[in-house]
Design an enzyme around this catalytic site. Structure first.
Site, PDB file in Angstrom:
ATOM      1  N   ARG A 155      14.635 -50.755   7.834  1.00 31.97           N
ATOM      2  CA  ARG A 155      13.910 -51.383   6.742  1.00 31.97           C
ATOM      3  C   ARG A 155      14.908 -51.682   5.627  1.00 31.97           C
ATOM      4  O   ARG A 155      15.829 -50.895   5.371  1.00 31.97           O
ATOM      5  CB  ARG A 155      12.793 -50.474   6.212  1.00 31.97           C
ATOM      6  CG  ARG A 155      11.587 -50.350   7.141  1.00 31.97           C
ATOM      7  CD  ARG A 155      10.834 -51.652   7.247  1.00 31.97           C
ATOM      8  NE  ARG A 155       9.604 -51.555   8.016  1.00 31.97           N
ATOM      9  CZ  ARG A 155       9.479 -51.864   9.295  1.00 31.97           C
ATOM     10  NH1 ARG A 155      10.543 -52.282   9.971  1.00 31.97           N
ATOM     11  NH2 ARG A 155       8.315 -51.763   9.912  1.00 31.97           N
ATOM     12  N   GLU A 209      13.407 -59.513   1.390  1.00 37.11           N
ATOM     13  CA  GLU A 209      12.716 -60.337   2.379  1.00 37.11           C
ATOM     14  C   GLU A 209      11.260 -60.604   1.981  1.00 37.11           C
ATOM     15  O   GLU A 209      10.634 -59.751   1.353  1.00 37.11           O
ATOM     16  CB  GLU A 209      12.802 -59.726   3.777  1.00 37.11           C
ATOM     17  CG  GLU A 209      12.204 -58.345   3.944  1.00 37.11           C
ATOM     18  CD  GLU A 209      12.412 -57.798   5.356  1.00 37.11           C
ATOM     19  OE1 GLU A 209      11.414 -57.728   6.086  1.00 37.11           O
ATOM     20  OE2 GLU A 209      13.550 -57.449   5.717  1.00 37.11           O
ATOM     21  N   HIS A 259      14.943 -60.638  10.085  1.00 35.50           N
ATOM     22  CA  HIS A 259      14.007 -59.608  10.546  1.00 35.50           C
ATOM     23  C   HIS A 259      13.363 -59.999  11.875  1.00 35.50           C
ATOM     24  O   HIS A 259      12.132 -60.008  12.025  1.00 35.50           O
ATOM     25  CB  HIS A 259      12.930 -59.330   9.491  1.00 35.50           C
ATOM     26  CG  HIS A 259      12.289 -57.970   9.665  1.00 35.50           C
ATOM     27  ND1 HIS A 259      11.672 -57.291   8.636  1.00 35.50           N
ATOM     28  CD2 HIS A 259      12.170 -57.168  10.759  1.00 35.50           C
ATOM     29  CE1 HIS A 259      11.190 -56.140   9.083  1.00 35.50           C
ATOM     30  NE2 HIS A 259      11.489 -56.045  10.366  1.00 35.50           N
TER      31      HIS A 259
END
Length: 313
Positions: free
Chosen positions: A233, A262, A280
């Site tokens: 993450r 993001e 991602h």
């Protein structure tokens, strides 16, 4: 009126149709954007029985409070950091995830980022397109023989370590406690792992407990020849500290699939050609996404049949 299955994460039409066909007694409402989710809860909250989401989107206690008939929340993928699990369990709401559905894909992508960052493949590609031949560039480093430090040797971390071992990399890891049956070298101290490693790979869960776990001190310990890879993450890495470490030559480079900014790209890193960025997609492939949809359906079917979830949290 039918109960509602509320889908809060991005889906392709075929997967939405799979949910519709599997659960004909439900109205499937698709609301992948925040404003769409708010509108859907406002209009249909009283009928929502099941929610499909992801860890990054989550489901808050305030949202659950507006769904009095809610009985199931499931995250596709392993992460569930933004689902208020404590509130859900306190109110009899089952919570599940897609643990294991995209592990192989994430591990593959992690190795791709590792190789690209260590070998400088993106820089080499740009140089080749600009007509620069190898004799004008520094020698790219080996991957084999390097030391890989895994931060978070869970299921995904273990799969990455298995792949790295095939490259003759030495494996060390940092968890809160040593894992039973694991032969890799255990480091109880993260700084010690970073100082030992040539590549520090982050595979730990996100959330408040790991926010900026990889900070300036850890990056300094990794050192000027070290490479950071993050497929966990974005919140786990202090982006500003990483940018400063790369600019100042205190870290050689990085490969990142996740970042704090993001879905926007990380502005601090955009001009650094020793940092490899992907959007991602570590857990995204046709196979992995289909596995995740199938797992959500299996969890929901088990729940509706009064059985334990296939992968409960």
């Amino acid at each position: 009126m039918k109960p509602v299955l509320l889908v809060l994460n991005l889906q392709v039409p075929a997967h939405l149709e799979q949910m519709v066909q599997t659960f004909p007694d439900f109205d499937v409402i698709y609301a992948p954007e925040a404003d769409q989710a708010e509108a859907a809860i406002a209009a249909h909250g009283a009928r929502v029985q099941c929610v499909c989401t992801i860890g990054a989107t989550g489901l808050s206690a305030a949202q659950m409070q507006r769904m009095p008939k809610l009985s199931l929340v499931c995250a596709m993928g392993a992460g569930y950091e933004n689902i208020d699990v404590a509130y859900a369990k306190a109110h009899g709401i089952a919570v599940g995830n897609g643990a294991g559905t995209n592990d192989e894909c994430v591990a593959d992508h992690a190795m791709g980022l590792l190789i690209a960052a260590v070998r400088g493949i993106v820089k080499l590609d740009k140089a080749t397109r600009a007509g620069i031949w190898r004799s004008a560039m520094p020698l790219p480093a080996n991957v084999s023989g390097k030391r890989l430090g895994v931060v978070g040797l869970g299921t995904i971390g273990a799969k990455i370590a298995k792949r790295a071992a095939a490259f003759d990399m030495s494996i060390g890891y940092h968890n809160r406690q040593p894992r039973d049956g694991v032969s890799h070298q255990y480091f109880g101290d993260l700084l010690a792992l970073a100082a030992w490693a040539d590549v520090l790979l982050v595979a730990t869960p996100g959330g408040a407990g790991t926010k900026h776990l990889i900070n300036a001190e850890v990056l300094s310990a990794l050192g000027e020849k070290g490479v950071l890879v993050n497929i966990a993450r974005g919140s786990v890495v202090d982006t500003q500290a990483l940018a400063e470490a790369v600019r100042e030559g205190r870290v050689a480079g990085a490969g990142l699939d996740v970042y704090e900014s993001e879905p926007l790209p990380p502005p601090e890193l955009m001009d650094l050609d020793s940092v490899v960025l992907t959007p991602h997609v570590g857990g995204w492939s046709p196979e992995a996404v289909q596995n995740s949809v199938d797992r959500f359906i299996a969890n929901m079917r088990s729940h509706l049949d009064g059985k334990p979830l296939v992968s409960p949290i």
